[in-house]
Design a protein around this motif. Structure first.
Motif, PDB file in Angstrom:
ATOM      1  N   GLY A  78       0.839  -1.188   0.000  1.00 20.73           N
ATOM      2  CA  GLY A  78       0.000   0.000   0.000  1.00 20.73           C
ATOM      3  C   GLY A  78       0.879   1.244   0.000  1.00 20.73           C
ATOM      4  O   GLY A  78       2.076   1.168   0.245  1.00 20.73           O
ATOM      5  N   MET A  79       0.286   2.388  -0.272  1.00 21.57           N
ATOM      6  CA  MET A  79       1.072   3.614  -0.334  1.00 21.57           C
ATOM      7  C   MET A  79       0.306   4.746   0.338  1.00 21.57           C
ATOM      8  O   MET A  79      -0.862   4.978   0.047  1.00 21.57           O
ATOM      9  N   ALA A  80       1.005   5.438   1.229  1.00 20.95           N
ATOM     10  CA  ALA A  80       0.439   6.626   1.854  1.00 20.95           C
ATOM     11  C   ALA A  80       0.528   7.794   0.879  1.00 20.95           C
ATOM     12  O   ALA A  80       1.394   7.813   0.009  1.00 20.95           O
ATOM     13  N   ALA A  81      -0.349   8.762   1.038  1.00 22.01           N
ATOM     14  CA  ALA A  81      -0.309   9.950   0.183  1.00 22.01           C
ATOM     15  C   ALA A  81       0.921  10.780   0.520  1.00 22.01           C
ATOM     16  O   ALA A  81       1.266  10.956   1.680  1.00 22.01           O
ATOM     17  N   THR A  82       1.587  11.243  -0.512  1.00 23.71           N
ATOM     18  CA  THR A  82       2.799  12.042  -0.329  1.00 23.71           C
ATOM     19  C   THR A  82       2.971  12.997  -1.502  1.00 23.71           C
ATOM     20  O   THR A  82       2.600  12.664  -2.622  1.00 23.71           O
ATOM     21  N   PRO A  83       3.556  14.179  -1.263  1.00 22.42           N
ATOM     22  CA  PRO A  83       3.788  15.084  -2.383  1.00 22.42           C
ATOM     23  C   PRO A  83       5.094  14.788  -3.125  1.00 22.42           C
ATOM     24  O   PRO A  83       5.302  15.264  -4.223  1.00 22.42           O
ATOM     25  N   GLN A  84       6.006  14.009  -2.544  1.00 21.90           N
ATOM     26  CA  GLN A  84       7.306  13.787  -3.160  1.00 21.90           C
ATOM     27  C   GLN A  84       7.303  12.638  -4.158  1.00 21.90           C
ATOM     28  O   GLN A  84       7.675  12.775  -5.293  1.00 21.90           O
ATOM     29  N   ASN A 120       7.090   4.423  -3.590  1.00 25.09           N
ATOM     30  CA  ASN A 120       7.139   3.150  -4.307  1.00 25.09           C
ATOM     31  C   ASN A 120       6.385   2.108  -3.487  1.00 25.09           C
ATOM     32  O   ASN A 120       6.524   2.065  -2.271  1.00 25.09           O
ATOM     33  N   ALA A 121       5.582   1.301  -4.124  1.00 17.73           N
ATOM     34  CA  ALA A 121       4.898   0.191  -3.467  1.00 17.73           C
ATOM     35  C   ALA A 121       5.280  -1.082  -4.190  1.00 17.73           C
ATOM     36  O   ALA A 121       5.144  -1.167  -5.415  1.00 17.73           O
ATOM     37  N   ASN A 122       5.808  -2.034  -3.458  1.00 16.25           N
ATOM     38  CA  ASN A 122       6.207  -3.305  -4.072  1.00 16.25           C
ATOM     39  C   ASN A 122       5.000  -4.200  -4.285  1.00 16.25           C
ATOM     40  O   ASN A 122       4.126  -4.299  -3.427  1.00 16.25           O
ATOM     41  N   GLY A 123       5.001  -4.853  -5.425  1.00 15.44           N
ATOM     42  CA  GLY A 123       3.968  -5.842  -5.699  1.00 15.44           C
ATOM     43  C   GLY A 123       4.160  -7.063  -4.814  1.00 15.44           C
ATOM     44  O   GLY A 123       5.241  -7.295  -4.273  1.00 15.44           O
ATOM     45  N   ALA A 164       4.556  -0.622  -8.149  1.00 20.31           N
ATOM     46  CA  ALA A 164       3.855   0.621  -8.470  1.00 20.31           C
ATOM     47  C   ALA A 164       4.732   1.768  -7.972  1.00 20.31           C
ATOM     48  O   ALA A 164       5.337   1.683  -6.909  1.00 20.31           O
ATOM     49  N   PHE A 165       4.828   2.862  -8.748  1.00 21.61           N
ATOM     50  CA  PHE A 165       5.699   3.976  -8.398  1.00 21.61           C
ATOM     51  C   PHE A 165       5.017   5.288  -8.724  1.00 21.61           C
ATOM     52  O   PHE A 165       4.318   5.405  -9.722  1.00 21.61           O
ATOM     53  N   PHE A 166       5.270   6.272  -7.888  1.00 24.82           N
ATOM     54  CA  PHE A 166       4.711   7.603  -8.109  1.00 24.82           C
ATOM     55  C   PHE A 166       5.789   8.634  -7.809  1.00 24.82           C
ATOM     56  O   PHE A 166       6.468   8.568  -6.808  1.00 24.82           O
ATOM     57  N   ASN A 167       5.983   9.598  -8.710  1.00 23.89           N
ATOM     58  CA  ASN A 167       6.919  10.697  -8.520  1.00 23.89           C
ATOM     59  C   ASN A 167       6.176  11.981  -8.855  1.00 23.89           C
ATOM     60  O   ASN A 167       5.922  12.291 -10.020  1.00 23.89           O
ATOM     61  N   ASN A 168       5.843  12.744  -7.821  1.00 25.54           N
ATOM     62  CA  ASN A 168       5.049  13.951  -8.027  1.00 25.54           C
ATOM     63  C   ASN A 168       5.837  15.047  -8.747  1.00 25.54           C
ATOM     64  O   ASN A 168       5.260  15.842  -9.478  1.00 25.54           O
ATOM     65  N   ALA A 169       7.148  15.082  -8.547  1.00 21.22           N
ATOM     66  CA  ALA A 169       7.958  16.126  -9.163  1.00 21.22           C
ATOM     67  C   ALA A 169       7.894  16.047 -10.684  1.00 21.22           C
ATOM     68  O   ALA A 169       7.906  17.066 -11.373  1.00 21.22           O
TER      69      ALA A 169
END
Length: 173
Positions: free
Chosen positions: A123-129, A132-135, A159-164
């Motif tokens: 799972g992933m917490a909300a973040t502005p930066q 990464n969440a591993n499957g 799963a990966f998220f980069n807000n920048a």
């Protein structure tokens, strides 16, 4: 199929006596006269990770759960035994990991054959930066020595998220 015929372990002629499909745990009783059983087991898949809800500019993603393992083998002279069907893992709550899938197995006497369940996705917490969440990790198969057959499992995704950069991506295993 022209020329196709059933044959026993020693090449003697045979025929398909019955097909038994189990969708719930219980007992296996071979059809009278059964000399060989072709068995397929599939473990329960892991639940997907939860993504926490977020207001802009935050974001989150959850990774998928791992696949359940697959096992295929031939049982000579099968006897009555116990069947366990592995349940699917539960999806994760917001920001939490998913639950693990259960193993599917058959027990005959002292022998156990199994196809393991996958682990839950991250799972992933909300973040502005970025985050990464591993499957989930796929399950593994277990077969006693000397058994004709095999077991297979998938690979792990992410799963990966980069807000920048505004990048949100994932890959399947």
């Amino acid at each position: 199929m022209s020329g196709f015929r059933w044959a026993g372990a020693n090449g003697e002629p045979g025929r398909l006596l019955s097909v038994q499909t189990f969708t719930a745990s219980g007992g296996y009783v071979p059809t009278p006269g059964t000399r060989l059983a072709i068995v397929e087991l599939i473990g329960g898949g892991g639940g997907g990770g939860g993504a926490a809800g977020a207001a802009s500019p935050n974001a989150a993603a959850g990774a998928g759960g791992g696949s359940g393992a697959y096992a295929y083998f031939v049982l000579a002279n099968p006897v009555a035994g116990a069947i366990t069907i592995g349940a699917a893992g539960a999806g994760g709550a917001a920001g939490a990991n998913g639950g693990a899938g259960g193993a599917t197995s058959i027990v005959q006497g002292v022998n156990t054959w199994s196809a393991g369940g996958g682990t839950g996705g991250g799972g992933m917490a909300a973040t502005p930066q970025g985050n990464n969440a591993n499957g989930g990790v796929p399950g593994a198969s277990t077969l006693p020595a000397g058994v004709t057959g095999g077991g297979w499992s998938g690979t792990q995704g992410h799963a990966f998220f980069n807000n920048a950069t505004g990048t949100v991506w994932g890959n399947a295993g």
